[in-house]
Structures are given as C-alpha cells and as structure tokens.
Design a protein around this motif. Structure first.
Motif, PDB file in Angstrom:
ATOM      1  N   ALA A  41       2.857   4.743  12.406  1.00  0.00           N
ATOM      2  CA  ALA A  41       2.123   3.637  13.016  1.00  0.00           C
ATOM      3  C   ALA A  41       3.113   2.551  13.414  1.00  0.00           C
ATOM      4  O   ALA A  41       4.230   2.492  12.877  1.00  0.00           O
ATOM      5  CB  ALA A  41       1.080   3.065  12.050  1.00  0.00           C
ATOM      6  N   ALA A  42       2.708   1.719  14.352  1.00  0.00           N
ATOM      7  CA  ALA A  42       3.533   0.575  14.742  1.00  0.00           C
ATOM      8  C   ALA A  42       2.607  -0.610  15.000  1.00  0.00           C
ATOM      9  O   ALA A  42       1.550  -0.459  15.615  1.00  0.00           O
ATOM     10  CB  ALA A  42       4.362   0.892  15.975  1.00  0.00           C
TER      11      ALA A  42
ATOM     12  N   ILE B 262      -5.565  -0.056   8.594  1.00  0.00           N
ATOM     13  CA  ILE B 262      -4.549   0.903   9.057  1.00  0.00           C
ATOM     14  C   ILE B 262      -4.519   2.121   8.118  1.00  0.00           C
ATOM     15  O   ILE B 262      -4.468   3.271   8.566  1.00  0.00           O
ATOM     16  CB  ILE B 262      -3.176   0.206   9.157  1.00  0.00           C
ATOM     17  CG1 ILE B 262      -3.176  -0.749  10.360  1.00  0.00           C
ATOM     18  CG2 ILE B 262      -2.032   1.227   9.272  1.00  0.00           C
ATOM     19  CD1 ILE B 262      -1.983  -1.688  10.420  1.00  0.00           C
ATOM     20  N   ALA B 263      -4.611   1.875   6.813  1.00  0.00           N
ATOM     21  CA  ALA B 263      -4.613   2.977   5.839  1.00  0.00           C
ATOM     22  C   ALA B 263      -5.824   3.877   6.064  1.00  0.00           C
ATOM     23  O   ALA B 263      -5.728   5.106   6.041  1.00  0.00           O
ATOM     24  CB  ALA B 263      -4.614   2.414   4.420  1.00  0.00           C
ATOM     25  N   GLU B 264      -6.971   3.253   6.326  1.00  0.00           N
ATOM     26  CA  GLU B 264      -8.216   3.991   6.574  1.00  0.00           C
ATOM     27  C   GLU B 264      -8.078   4.869   7.819  1.00  0.00           C
ATOM     28  O   GLU B 264      -8.422   6.046   7.813  1.00  0.00           O
ATOM     29  CB  GLU B 264      -9.331   2.943   6.780  1.00  0.00           C
ATOM     30  CG  GLU B 264     -10.730   3.430   6.570  1.00  0.00           C
ATOM     31  CD  GLU B 264     -10.920   4.130   5.241  1.00  0.00           C
ATOM     32  OE1 GLU B 264     -10.443   3.610   4.214  1.00  0.00           O
ATOM     33  OE2 GLU B 264     -11.526   5.220   5.243  1.00  0.00           O
ATOM     34  N   ARG B 265      -7.534   4.284   8.874  1.00  0.00           N
ATOM     35  CA  ARG B 265      -7.355   5.007  10.135  1.00  0.00           C
ATOM     36  C   ARG B 265      -6.353   6.146  10.001  1.00  0.00           C
ATOM     37  O   ARG B 265      -6.543   7.222  10.546  1.00  0.00           O
ATOM     38  CB  ARG B 265      -6.880   4.064  11.231  1.00  0.00           C
ATOM     39  CG  ARG B 265      -7.998   3.416  11.986  1.00  0.00           C
ATOM     40  CD  ARG B 265      -8.967   4.481  12.456  1.00  0.00           C
ATOM     41  NE  ARG B 265      -9.959   3.934  13.334  1.00  0.00           N
ATOM     42  CZ  ARG B 265      -9.871   3.977  14.677  1.00  0.00           C
ATOM     43  NH1 ARG B 265      -8.849   4.551  15.263  1.00  0.00           N
ATOM     44  NH2 ARG B 265     -10.817   3.457  15.409  1.00  0.00           N
TER      45      ARG B 265
ATOM     46  N   LEU C 154       0.838  -1.218   0.000  1.00  0.00           N
ATOM     47  CA  LEU C 154       0.000   0.000   0.000  1.00  0.00           C
ATOM     48  C   LEU C 154       0.866   1.258   0.000  1.00  0.00           C
ATOM     49  O   LEU C 154       0.359   2.365   0.173  1.00  0.00           O
ATOM     50  CB  LEU C 154      -0.954  -0.003   1.194  1.00  0.00           C
ATOM     51  CG  LEU C 154      -2.019  -1.105   1.222  1.00  0.00           C
ATOM     52  CD1 LEU C 154      -3.001  -0.891   2.370  1.00  0.00           C
ATOM     53  CD2 LEU C 154      -2.780  -1.170  -0.108  1.00  0.00           C
ATOM     54  N   GLY C 155       2.183   1.075  -0.137  1.00  0.00           N
ATOM     55  CA  GLY C 155       3.053   2.235  -0.322  1.00  0.00           C
ATOM     56  C   GLY C 155       3.807   2.688   0.913  1.00  0.00           C
ATOM     57  O   GLY C 155       4.583   3.641   0.838  1.00  0.00           O
TER      58      GLY C 155
END
Ligand code: C5P
Length: 228
Positions: free
Chosen positions: A89-90, A219-222, A47-48
């Motif tokens: 993020a982790a 995670i991307a959404e958040r 996702l980059g």
C-alpha cells in the motif's frame, strides 16, 4: 500471541512539504507540518506494518518504529518513493509543491538597484501519487489526500480517477472549516471525508492521531481482502 493486522505488509507513506530551491539560500515551500503524515506512518507501524516514510523538511521527529527517508524536493521524493516499490500500500500525505523554478541559480540572486524583481520561470513538478497510481508496480491499495478550500468532494472525486487512487482523504483547509483555532495546516486536529468509488464517508472532527489510527484500521481492513 496473535499476529498484528499489518504484519508482513510493506507500506510507503509520504509526508511534509517539499522545498524547491530558487538559489542557494531561497526556496519555495508550503505550510505543511508533516503532523498528519507522520501520525499515519506511526499508526500503520503500530499495526505491524513495515513502514517506509518519505518525508520532506519538517521540524517534528521521525516516528518510532518507522524507517524514514529524508528528502527536500518533489523530484527527490518521487525518486525515493519509486525506489521503495513494490509495496502492499502507499499513502500520499505530503503537500508536494506543484511547481519548481525552471533552473536553480548557482549563486544567490542579487538585488540590483533599478532592475526590479527577478522573473522566476516555473515548471510543473511530477505528480508522485499519479505516477504510482498508474505504475506497473502499483501497490494493491493507493490512498491520496486532497486539501481543498472549495468544492471539496467534486475535486476529490476527480482526483480519484485522475491519479488512480482507491481512496482520497479529503480535508477542508479553508478558514471556514471550523477546525481551529489555527486551522488544519499546522494544527493538531482534522476533519476529513473518505472519498472512494463507492461513495463518501464523513468522519467527525478529531485529532490527527485519531484520524491516523482510524485510517490505519481502514487500510488493514482493506488489505485483508487483497491477496498477494
Ligand atoms: O492535486 P493535489 O496536489 O491536490 O493532490 C493531492 C494528493 O496528491 C496528495 O495525496 C499528494 O500527496 C499527492 N501529490 C503528489 N505529487 C504531487 C502533487 C500531489 O504525490 N506533485
């Protein structure tokens, strides 16, 4: 071309077991294969994201498109993770050993007739997730895992608070989990629930790669809602 959803985001992932040495030839370990953590690192990279994977000793390959740091012990894993902060993020997937021996013998401990087994004195390892969850450089999104054999949700909810996580991915690693035939540890399938302050979301049983893709999307959404 549209930028990928996690372009420009730096994400730390821990994976695998830790090995805690007893003497030069022996160590304490656990059954973590690293499959789920490595799959999550790879999915985030697709996702980059700029993914930094901190991996304990595993027999699987470093995931493509990810920068992997190899460590052995919990202390080494903690030092590596903290040196990688700050991050957006982790995700803490590693099965970190809860205890290590109080010291490491410099020479192989010998079996001496009549003396019986050595008494290993154990001390607690640092909780890496809790350290980052309460860190002054805490990433905007902190995700932990909880592998339990009983009281899955209650334990996960306690971990959310204690460790300062936003999500706990809870998985049942008991033999009754229905994930088989080899079960979750070492197997290719997983069945998880996502526990957050707002409730519990149950995901169907799927492959570890599918769990990884879906978690990376979450995670991307958040992170979209977290401005840096
Ligand atoms: O307390 P428990 O070990 O069940 O918590 C599991 C979660 O905490 C996982 O996300 C694991 O990676 C993380 N953890 C950690 N350091 C420890 C123990 C657990 O980061 N020493």
């Amino acid at each position: 071309t549209r930028p990928k959803p996690l372009s420009g985001r730096r994400i730390i992932v821990t994976s695998g077991p830790t090995h805690e040495p007893i003497d030069p030839v022996r160590y304490i370990a656990n059954r973590s294969s690293g499959k789920q953590g490595h799959a999550i690192a790879a999915a985030l990279a697709r996702l980059g994201a700029d993914v930094r994977l901190v991996s304990g000793p595993v027999s699987i390959a470093d995931p493509a498109g990810v920068t992997t740091v190899h460590v052995e012990t919990a202390a080494e894993m903690q030092a590596a993770v903290e040196s990688l902060l700050p991050a957006d993020a982790a995700v803490f997937v590693a099965a970190v050993a809860d205890w290590r021996t109080a010291g490491t013998a410099g020479e192989k401990i010998k079996k001496v007739a009549g003396e019986g087994p050595p008494a290993l004195q154990m001390v607690e390892n640092p909780d890496i997730l809790a350290g980052v969850g309460h860190h002054k450089l805490r990433p905007g999104l902190v995700v932990g895992f909880a592998a339990e054999t009983q009281d899955l949700i209650r334990n996960a909810e306690a971990k959310l608070r204690k460790k300062g996580a936003d999500f706990i991915v809870a998985n049942d690693v008991s033999h009754e989990s229905g994930v088989g035939p080899s079960g979750v540890m070492g197997g290719d399938r997983n069945k998880v629930r996502i526990v957050s302050k707002t409730g519990v979301e149950e995901w169907p049983e799927m492959t570890k790669d599918e769990v990884a893709a879906r978690l990376a999307a979450l995670i991307a959404e958040r992170l979209k809602t977290i401005v840096v």
